[in-house]
Motif scaffolding. Structure first.
Motif, PDB file in Angstrom:
ATOM      1  N   VAL A  28       0.854  -1.182   0.000  1.00  0.00           N
ATOM      2  CA  VAL A  28       0.000   0.000   0.000  1.00  0.00           C
ATOM      3  C   VAL A  28       0.886   1.227   0.000  1.00  0.00           C
ATOM      4  O   VAL A  28       1.776   1.351   0.847  1.00  0.00           O
ATOM      5  N   PRO A  29       0.672   2.149  -0.949  1.00  0.00           N
ATOM      6  CA  PRO A  29       1.484   3.375  -0.967  1.00  0.00           C
ATOM      7  C   PRO A  29       1.178   4.254   0.241  1.00  0.00           C
ATOM      8  O   PRO A  29       0.119   4.142   0.865  1.00  0.00           O
ATOM      9  N   ARG A  30       2.107   5.136   0.561  1.00  0.00           N
ATOM     10  CA  ARG A  30       1.989   5.988   1.761  1.00  0.00           C
ATOM     11  C   ARG A  30       0.695   6.802   1.773  1.00  0.00           C
ATOM     12  O   ARG A  30       0.074   6.944   2.816  1.00  0.00           O
ATOM     13  N   ASP A  31       0.276   7.323   0.619  1.00  0.00           N
ATOM     14  CA  ASP A  31      -0.946   8.132   0.617  1.00  0.00           C
ATOM     15  C   ASP A  31      -2.164   7.297   1.025  1.00  0.00           C
ATOM     16  O   ASP A  31      -3.068   7.797   1.692  1.00  0.00           O
ATOM     17  N   LYS A  32      -2.172   6.023   0.673  1.00  0.00           N
ATOM     18  CA  LYS A  32      -3.278   5.146   1.081  1.00  0.00           C
ATOM     19  C   LYS A  32      -3.172   4.783   2.563  1.00  0.00           C
ATOM     20  O   LYS A  32      -4.180   4.589   3.234  1.00  0.00           O
ATOM     21  N   MET A  33      -1.946   4.694   3.077  1.00  0.00           N
ATOM     22  CA  MET A  33      -1.771   4.474   4.517  1.00  0.00           C
ATOM     23  C   MET A  33      -2.301   5.677   5.295  1.00  0.00           C
ATOM     24  O   MET A  33      -2.943   5.524   6.340  1.00  0.00           O
ATOM     25  N   LEU A  34      -2.035   6.862   4.789  1.00  0.00           N
ATOM     26  CA  LEU A  34      -2.559   8.075   5.434  1.00  0.00           C
ATOM     27  C   LEU A  34      -4.088   8.073   5.407  1.00  0.00           C
ATOM     28  O   LEU A  34      -4.734   8.472   6.377  1.00  0.00           O
ATOM     29  N   LEU A  35      -4.656   7.601   4.299  1.00  0.00           N
ATOM     30  CA  LEU A  35      -6.110   7.506   4.206  1.00  0.00           C
ATOM     31  C   LEU A  35      -6.646   6.456   5.178  1.00  0.00           C
ATOM     32  O   LEU A  35      -7.672   6.676   5.829  1.00  0.00           O
ATOM     33  N   LEU A  36      -5.954   5.342   5.314  1.00  0.00           N
ATOM     34  CA  LEU A  36      -6.360   4.320   6.281  1.00  0.00           C
ATOM     35  C   LEU A  36      -6.335   4.895   7.700  1.00  0.00           C
ATOM     36  O   LEU A  36      -7.265   4.684   8.479  1.00  0.00           O
ATOM     37  N   LYS A  37      -5.284   5.631   8.018  1.00  0.00           N
ATOM     38  CA  LYS A  37      -5.195   6.282   9.325  1.00  0.00           C
ATOM     39  C   LYS A  37      -6.382   7.218   9.539  1.00  0.00           C
ATOM     40  O   LYS A  37      -7.045   7.179  10.589  1.00  0.00           O
ATOM     41  N   GLN A  38      -6.674   8.040   8.529  1.00  0.00           N
ATOM     42  CA  GLN A  38      -7.790   8.980   8.639  1.00  0.00           C
ATOM     43  C   GLN A  38      -9.114   8.239   8.783  1.00  0.00           C
ATOM     44  O   GLN A  38      -9.972   8.633   9.563  1.00  0.00           O
ATOM     45  N   SER A  39      -9.257   7.138   8.055  1.00  0.00           N
ATOM     46  CA  SER A  39     -10.474   6.340   8.146  1.00  0.00           C
ATOM     47  C   SER A  39     -10.679   5.794   9.558  1.00  0.00           C
ATOM     48  O   SER A  39     -11.789   5.831  10.094  1.00  0.00           O
ATOM     49  N   ILE A  40      -9.608   5.304  10.167  1.00  0.00           N
ATOM     50  CA  ILE A  40      -9.723   4.777  11.530  1.00  0.00           C
ATOM     51  C   ILE A  40     -10.037   5.903  12.509  1.00  0.00           C
ATOM     52  O   ILE A  40     -10.849   5.739  13.422  1.00  0.00           O
ATOM     53  N   LEU A  41      -9.438   7.071  12.310  1.00  0.00           N
ATOM     54  CA  LEU A  41      -9.751   8.217  13.170  1.00  0.00           C
ATOM     55  C   LEU A  41     -11.207   8.642  13.011  1.00  0.00           C
ATOM     56  O   LEU A  41     -11.884   8.948  13.993  1.00  0.00           O
ATOM     57  N   PHE A  69      -2.687  -3.382  10.961  1.00  0.00           N
ATOM     58  CA  PHE A  69      -1.722  -3.657  12.027  1.00  0.00           C
ATOM     59  C   PHE A  69      -0.628  -2.583  12.046  1.00  0.00           C
ATOM     60  O   PHE A  69      -0.256  -2.070  13.100  1.00  0.00           O
ATOM     61  N   THR A  70      -0.128  -2.216  10.873  1.00  0.00           N
ATOM     62  CA  THR A  70       0.920  -1.186  10.775  1.00  0.00           C
ATOM     63  C   THR A  70       0.433   0.136  11.336  1.00  0.00           C
ATOM     64  O   THR A  70       1.165   0.831  12.052  1.00  0.00           O
ATOM     65  N   ILE A  71      -0.803   0.495  11.055  1.00  0.00           N
ATOM     66  CA  ILE A  71      -1.369   1.758  11.548  1.00  0.00           C
ATOM     67  C   ILE A  71      -1.447   1.767  13.073  1.00  0.00           C
ATOM     68  O   ILE A  71      -1.470   2.822  13.700  1.00  0.00           O
ATOM     69  N   CYS A  72      -1.467   0.591  13.688  1.00  0.00           N
ATOM     70  CA  CYS A  72      -1.520   0.495  15.155  1.00  0.00           C
ATOM     71  C   CYS A  72      -0.170   0.764  15.817  1.00  0.00           C
ATOM     72  O   CYS A  72      -0.105   0.922  17.032  1.00  0.00           O
ATOM     73  N   GLN A  73       0.893   0.806  15.040  1.00  0.00           N
ATOM     74  CA  GLN A  73       2.242   0.972  15.584  1.00  0.00           C
ATOM     75  C   GLN A  73       2.426   2.385  16.154  1.00  0.00           C
ATOM     76  O   GLN A  73       1.712   3.312  15.792  1.00  0.00           O
ATOM     77  N   PRO A  74       3.424   2.552  17.051  1.00  0.00           N
ATOM     78  CA  PRO A  74       3.649   3.849  17.708  1.00  0.00           C
ATOM     79  C   PRO A  74       3.853   5.016  16.741  1.00  0.00           C
ATOM     80  O   PRO A  74       3.409   6.130  17.022  1.00  0.00           O
ATOM     81  N   GLU A  75       4.476   4.772  15.598  1.00  0.00           N
ATOM     82  CA  GLU A  75       4.720   5.876  14.664  1.00  0.00           C
ATOM     83  C   GLU A  75       3.453   6.332  13.934  1.00  0.00           C
ATOM     84  O   GLU A  75       3.466   7.357  13.258  1.00  0.00           O
ATOM     85  N   TRP A  76       2.367   5.598  14.069  1.00  0.00           N
ATOM     86  CA  TRP A  76       1.100   5.981  13.438  1.00  0.00           C
ATOM     87  C   TRP A  76       0.082   6.369  14.520  1.00  0.00           C
ATOM     88  O   TRP A  76       0.025   7.502  14.924  1.00  0.00           O
TER      89      TRP A  76
END
Length: 172
Positions: A28-41, A69-76
Protein backbone atom coordinates in the motif's frame (compact mmCIF):
# COMPACT_ATOMS: atom_id res chain seq x y z
CA UNK A 1 -24.06 -25.40 3.35
CA UNK A 2 -22.57 -24.21 6.64
CA UNK A 3 -20.61 -20.96 6.53
CA UNK A 4 -18.40 -19.96 9.44
CA UNK A 5 -18.73 -16.39 10.70
CA UNK A 6 -15.43 -15.62 12.46
CA UNK A 7 -16.27 -11.90 12.66
CA UNK A 8 -18.67 -12.78 15.48
CA UNK A 9 -15.72 -13.88 17.61
CA UNK A 10 -13.55 -10.76 17.73
CA UNK A 11 -10.78 -10.76 20.34
CA UNK A 12 -8.78 -7.83 21.63
CA UNK A 13 -5.08 -8.71 21.92
CA UNK A 14 -1.84 -6.85 22.50
CA UNK A 15 -0.40 -5.77 19.15
CA UNK A 16 2.89 -7.32 20.33
CA UNK A 17 1.21 -10.73 20.05
CA UNK A 18 0.85 -10.30 16.27
CA UNK A 19 3.37 -11.06 13.56
CA UNK A 20 3.31 -10.44 9.82
CA UNK A 21 3.23 -13.39 7.48
CA UNK A 22 6.14 -13.82 5.09
CA UNK A 23 4.21 -14.33 1.86
CA UNK A 24 1.76 -11.45 1.30
CA UNK A 25 2.44 -9.75 -2.05
CA UNK A 26 0.15 -6.79 -1.30
CA UNK A 27 1.65 -3.34 -0.76
CA UNK A 28 0.00 0.00 0.00
CA UNK A 29 1.48 3.38 -0.97
CA UNK A 30 1.99 5.99 1.76
CA UNK A 31 -0.95 8.13 0.62
CA UNK A 32 -3.28 5.15 1.08
CA UNK A 33 -1.77 4.47 4.52
CA UNK A 34 -2.56 8.08 5.43
CA UNK A 35 -6.11 7.51 4.21
CA UNK A 36 -6.36 4.32 6.28
CA UNK A 37 -5.19 6.28 9.32
CA UNK A 38 -7.79 8.98 8.64
CA UNK A 39 -10.47 6.34 8.15
CA UNK A 40 -9.72 4.78 11.53
CA UNK A 41 -9.75 8.22 13.17
CA UNK A 42 -13.06 9.12 11.51
CA UNK A 43 -14.86 5.77 11.70
CA UNK A 44 -13.09 3.70 14.32
CA UNK A 45 -11.49 0.28 13.83
CA UNK A 46 -14.26 -1.39 11.81
CA UNK A 47 -12.46 -4.44 10.41
CA UNK A 48 -10.60 -6.86 12.66
CA UNK A 49 -7.23 -8.22 11.63
CA UNK A 50 -7.56 -11.80 10.37
CA UNK A 51 -5.03 -14.17 11.94
CA UNK A 52 -4.18 -17.75 12.77
CA UNK A 53 -2.51 -18.90 15.99
CA UNK A 54 0.98 -20.32 15.51
CA UNK A 55 2.07 -22.74 18.19
CA UNK A 56 5.65 -22.64 16.85
CA UNK A 57 5.92 -18.84 17.06
CA UNK A 58 3.51 -18.45 19.99
CA UNK A 59 2.04 -15.51 18.11
CA UNK A 60 -0.95 -14.66 15.97
CA UNK A 61 0.19 -14.63 12.32
CA UNK A 62 -1.58 -12.05 10.16
CA UNK A 63 -3.53 -13.49 7.24
CA UNK A 64 -5.25 -10.22 6.29
CA UNK A 65 -4.96 -6.76 7.77
CA UNK A 66 -1.22 -6.11 7.84
CA UNK A 67 -1.76 -2.46 6.95
CA UNK A 68 -4.31 -2.05 9.74
CA UNK A 69 -1.72 -3.66 12.03
CA UNK A 70 0.92 -1.19 10.78
CA UNK A 71 -1.37 1.76 11.55
CA UNK A 72 -1.52 0.49 15.15
CA UNK A 73 2.24 0.97 15.58
CA UNK A 74 3.65 3.85 17.71
CA UNK A 75 4.72 5.88 14.66
CA UNK A 76 1.10 5.98 13.44
CA UNK A 77 -1.78 5.73 15.96
CA UNK A 78 -0.11 3.79 18.79
CA UNK A 79 -3.05 1.44 19.40
CA UNK A 80 -1.90 -1.12 21.94
CA UNK A 81 -4.87 -3.52 21.85
CA UNK A 82 -6.11 -4.57 18.42
CA UNK A 83 -9.20 -6.47 17.29
CA UNK A 84 -8.51 -9.83 15.66
CA UNK A 85 -10.35 -12.88 14.45
CA UNK A 86 -8.63 -16.26 14.43
CA UNK A 87 -9.00 -18.77 11.62
CA UNK A 88 -8.09 -22.43 11.96
CA UNK A 89 -6.09 -22.70 8.74
CA UNK A 90 -2.96 -24.55 7.75
CA UNK A 91 -0.28 -22.75 5.72
CA UNK A 92 -1.79 -23.42 2.29
CA UNK A 93 -5.25 -22.31 3.45
CA UNK A 94 -3.71 -19.16 4.97
CA UNK A 95 -1.86 -18.30 1.77
CA UNK A 96 -4.97 -18.88 -0.31
CA UNK A 97 -7.08 -16.78 2.07
CA UNK A 98 -4.58 -13.89 1.89
CA UNK A 99 -4.75 -13.80 -1.91
CA UNK A 100 -8.55 -14.18 -1.88
CA UNK A 101 -8.92 -11.27 0.55
CA UNK A 102 -6.55 -9.11 -1.50
CA UNK A 103 -8.24 -9.82 -4.82
CA UNK A 104 -11.83 -9.84 -3.59
CA UNK A 105 -11.62 -6.18 -2.60
CA UNK A 106 -12.22 -5.30 -6.23
CA UNK A 107 -11.19 -2.25 -8.19
CA UNK A 108 -12.04 1.21 -6.99
CA UNK A 109 -14.20 3.17 -9.47
CA UNK A 110 -12.80 6.66 -10.02
CA UNK A 111 -16.04 7.83 -11.63
CA UNK A 112 -17.83 7.09 -8.37
CA UNK A 113 -15.24 9.21 -6.52
CA UNK A 114 -16.17 12.12 -8.77
CA UNK A 115 -19.85 11.62 -7.94
CA UNK A 116 -19.05 11.54 -4.23
CA UNK A 117 -16.98 14.73 -4.50
CA UNK A 118 -19.88 16.39 -6.32
CA UNK A 119 -22.37 15.27 -3.66
CA UNK A 120 -20.13 16.47 -0.81
CA UNK A 121 -19.66 19.86 -2.47
CA UNK A 122 -23.41 20.15 -2.96
CA UNK A 123 -23.82 19.43 0.77
CA UNK A 124 -21.59 22.42 1.54
CA UNK A 125 -18.31 20.67 2.28
CA UNK A 126 -15.17 22.67 1.52
CA UNK A 127 -12.67 21.36 -1.03
CA UNK A 128 -9.96 21.07 1.64
CA UNK A 129 -12.26 19.00 3.88
CA UNK A 130 -13.11 16.68 1.02
CA UNK A 131 -9.47 16.30 0.00
CA UNK A 132 -8.45 15.44 3.57
CA UNK A 133 -11.25 13.01 4.33
CA UNK A 134 -11.03 11.16 1.00
CA UNK A 135 -7.24 11.13 0.75
CA UNK A 136 -7.17 13.31 -2.37
CA UNK A 137 -5.09 16.31 -3.34
CA UNK A 138 -6.84 19.57 -4.28
CA UNK A 139 -5.99 19.11 -7.98
CA UNK A 140 -7.85 15.80 -7.96
CA UNK A 141 -10.87 17.42 -6.30
CA UNK A 142 -10.83 20.06 -9.08
CA UNK A 143 -10.49 17.36 -11.75
CA UNK A 144 -13.46 15.51 -10.28
CA UNK A 145 -15.47 18.71 -10.31
CA UNK A 146 -14.63 19.03 -14.00
CA UNK A 147 -15.56 15.40 -14.67
CA UNK A 148 -19.03 15.88 -13.21
CA UNK A 149 -19.58 18.85 -15.55
CA UNK A 150 -21.54 20.85 -13.04
CA UNK A 151 -21.13 24.56 -13.72
CA UNK A 152 -22.50 25.54 -10.30
CA UNK A 153 -19.54 23.81 -8.64
CA UNK A 154 -17.26 26.46 -10.16
CA UNK A 155 -19.20 29.53 -9.03
CA UNK A 156 -16.97 32.03 -7.26
CA UNK A 157 -13.74 30.38 -8.44
CA UNK A 158 -11.04 32.85 -9.49
CA UNK A 159 -9.32 31.82 -12.68
CA UNK A 160 -5.90 32.98 -13.83
CA UNK A 161 -5.16 33.79 -17.44
CA UNK A 162 -3.17 31.01 -19.03
CA UNK A 163 -1.89 33.42 -21.68
CA UNK A 164 -2.21 37.06 -22.60
CA UNK A 165 -2.30 39.12 -25.75
CA UNK A 166 0.78 41.18 -26.43
CA UNK A 167 0.39 44.31 -28.55
CA UNK A 168 3.00 46.26 -30.47
CA UNK A 169 6.02 45.48 -32.62
CA UNK A 170 7.15 42.54 -30.48
CA UNK A 171 3.83 40.71 -30.89
CA UNK A 172 4.06 37.62 -33.10
Amino acid sequence: MKIDIPCLDVRMVDREELQANDYNPNTVPRDKMLLLKQSILDNGFCFPIVTIWSEDDEKYIIVDGFHRFTICQPEWLNIKKVPIVVLKHDLSQRMTATVQFNKARGVHAVDKDADIVKALLEQGKKEEEIANSLGLDLDTVLRYKQMTGILALFEGVNYSHSWGIKEGEDAQ
